[in-house]
Structures are given as structure tokens and as C-alpha cells.
Design an enzyme around this catalytic site. Structure first.
Site, PDB file in Angstrom:
ATOM      1  CB  THR A   1      -0.135   0.774  -0.636  1.00 18.94           C
ATOM      2  OG1 THR A   1      -0.169  -0.315   0.279  1.00 18.94           O
ATOM      3  CG2 THR A   1       1.309   1.121  -0.960  1.00 18.94           C
ATOM      4  CB  VAL A   2      -2.613   4.020  -4.088  1.00 15.37           C
ATOM      5  CG1 VAL A   2      -2.777   5.242  -4.986  1.00 15.37           C
ATOM      6  CG2 VAL A   2      -2.117   2.834  -4.907  1.00 15.37           C
TER       7      VAL A   2
ATOM      8  CG  ASP B   1      -8.554  13.696   0.322  1.00 15.18           C
ATOM      9  OD1 ASP B   1      -7.526  13.227  -0.208  1.00 15.18           O
ATOM     10  OD2 ASP B   1      -9.707  13.423  -0.059  1.00 15.18           O
TER      11      ASP B   1
ATOM     12  NE  ARG C   1     -15.044   3.799  -8.580  1.00 19.69           N
ATOM     13  CZ  ARG C   1     -14.450   4.898  -8.154  1.00 19.69           C
ATOM     14  NH1 ARG C   1     -14.682   5.350  -6.930  1.00 19.69           N
ATOM     15  NH2 ARG C   1     -13.606   5.554  -8.933  1.00 19.69           N
TER      16      ARG C   1
END
Length: 232
Positions: free
Chosen positions: A30-31, A91, A74
Site C-alpha cells: 500500500t505504501v 520505481d 523487513r
């Protein structure tokens, strides 16, 4: 180059924020999606209008999602191939939007076809630079080279220059020329980086093939030796 030092620093700084999002039930994917959407919106809404300062502010706020999502993964122990694929793919989308925004400005209100072409070259070369590493690694090569201008450098140089150039709207004279200079720097640096990676892949490929040929020859010699001993 910047990846090596800046990423470690910002990872430490953003760890508490990543932990906060995890407690709120937000997922790393989501981020990633929100961050990319913010960068694309900032680049394609503000830059084509020549509003470089506020466009850069918006993009900078969202570009850190690239560090936050990985940090969250992580902490959750959920690092996955899908997450890496999504992050890398988006990206490229974000980078394309930034340089596409510059190109749209210079094709329109900026009225400079040469700089429009340079912006497009920055967009295309950045994609190809990333592809060379991904493709080299997919065929089993390490692509062990630190390029002159990688993604972090491209973004920092371009965004800092765009933000400063935007101060011209607040009455700072002459500073608008920083963006054209930065685009030329990114274009030349990306070309150099592309050449570095192509040369590296060619060398590593030749070394890998030579190693394979040597191993094949050694295997054949071993088999021939065993065959001769068996015949005795």
C-alpha cells in the site's frame, strides 16, 4: 554511489515511521502504491505548468516511500519476490513521470525543444540503465559495477535543481537555469553509466563463458581418464 550512504541513513531515520504504519495495519504494498501515485501526481500536475518548487516538495514527500516500504517489509519479515518486483516496476513509473513532466514543460510553456529532447533522453536512458542490470542479473551475471549516475543520483540532481529553479517564482533571479544544467548532467551521466554497465556485462559474460568452457574440458578429460583406466 548515493545509494550506499544515503539509503542507510534514511533507513534509520524512517524506521520509527515504518513501525507506526505497521501498528496501524498498513501494508508495504500500500505504501509503495501510494508513494508512486504521489510522485506521478506531483510530476505530471505541477511540472508541465512550470511550477517546479511545489512540484518538487510534493514529489520529495512521496519519494521516501521507496525506503519506508522496504523497511516495513523487513520489520514484518515479509520480504518477497512480489514486493521486490512491484517496488522496482513502480520505481520506473515514478522516474518516467518526473522526466516526462520536464519534457511536457519544455515542449509547451518552456518552449525549448532541445531541453525537451534532453528530458526524454534522461527518461529513456534511465529506464535502459535499470534494464541492463536487471537483464544481466537474470542471465546469471553479477553486474558488479557502481555506475556514475544511478537512480538515486538522477533523482537527487533533478529534484534539487527543479526545486531551486522554482525559487525563481519567488523573486530569486537567474536560478531557473539550474534545471537545464542538471538535465544535461543527468543525460551525460546516464550515458556514461549505461556504457559502464554494458562493458561490465560483456566482460563478465566472456569470463563466465571461459569458465564454463574450462569446466567442460576438465569434465571431458576426467571422463576420458576414467574410460582409459576402465579399459585396462
Amino acid at each position: 554511489m548515493l545509494n550506499k550512504y544515503a539509503r542507510a541513513f534514511f533507513t534509520r531515520v524512517l524506521t520509527p515511521f515504518a513501525a507506526f504504519l505497521i501498528r496501524r495495519g498498513v501494508s508495504p504494498d500500500t505504501v509503495t502504491l501510494i508513494g508512486t501515485a504521489g510522485v506521478v501526481a506531483g510530476a505530471l500536475v505541477f511540472y508541465p505548468m512550470g511550477v517546479f518548487f511545489w512540484g518538487t516538495v510534493v514529489i520529495t514527500l512521496f519519494v521516501f516511500s521507496d525506503l519506508v516500504d522496504g523497511n516495513m517489509a523487513r520489520q514484518l519479515g515479509r520480504s518477497s519476490r512480489w514486493g521486490a518486483f512491484l517496488d522496482s516496476t513502480l520505481d520506473r513509473v515514478a522516474d518516467g513521470a518526473v522526466f516526462g513532466g520536464f519534457a511536457l514543460w519544455y515542449a509547451g510553456g518552456g518552449d525549448n525543444i532541445a531541453l525537451c529532447a534532453v528530458s526524454i533522453f534522461c527518461l529513456a536512458s534511465g529506464q535502459v540503465v535499470s534494464y541492463t542490470k536487471a537483464r544481466g542479473e537474470s542471465i546469471g551475471l553479477p553486474v558488479a559495477v557502481n555506475g556514475l549516475v544511478e537512480r538515486a543520483e538522477r533523482l537527487v540532481i533533478s529534484l534539487v535543481a527543479a526545486g531551486l529553479a522554482g525559487l525563481h517564482d519567488f523573486g530569486v533571479p537567474g536560478i531557473q537555469y539550474l534545471l537545464p544544467v542538471a538535465l544535461w548532467i543527468v543525460a551525460v551521466g546516464s550515458l556514461v553509466t549505461l556504457i559502464q554497465r554494458v562493458v561490465t556485462v560483456r566482460r563478465e559474460s566472456a569470463e563466465a563463458e571461459a569458465q564454463e568452457a574450462q569446466e567442460t574440458q576438465e569434465t571431458q578429460e576426467t571422463q576420458e581418464t576414467r574410460g582409459s583406466e576402465a579399459a585396462k
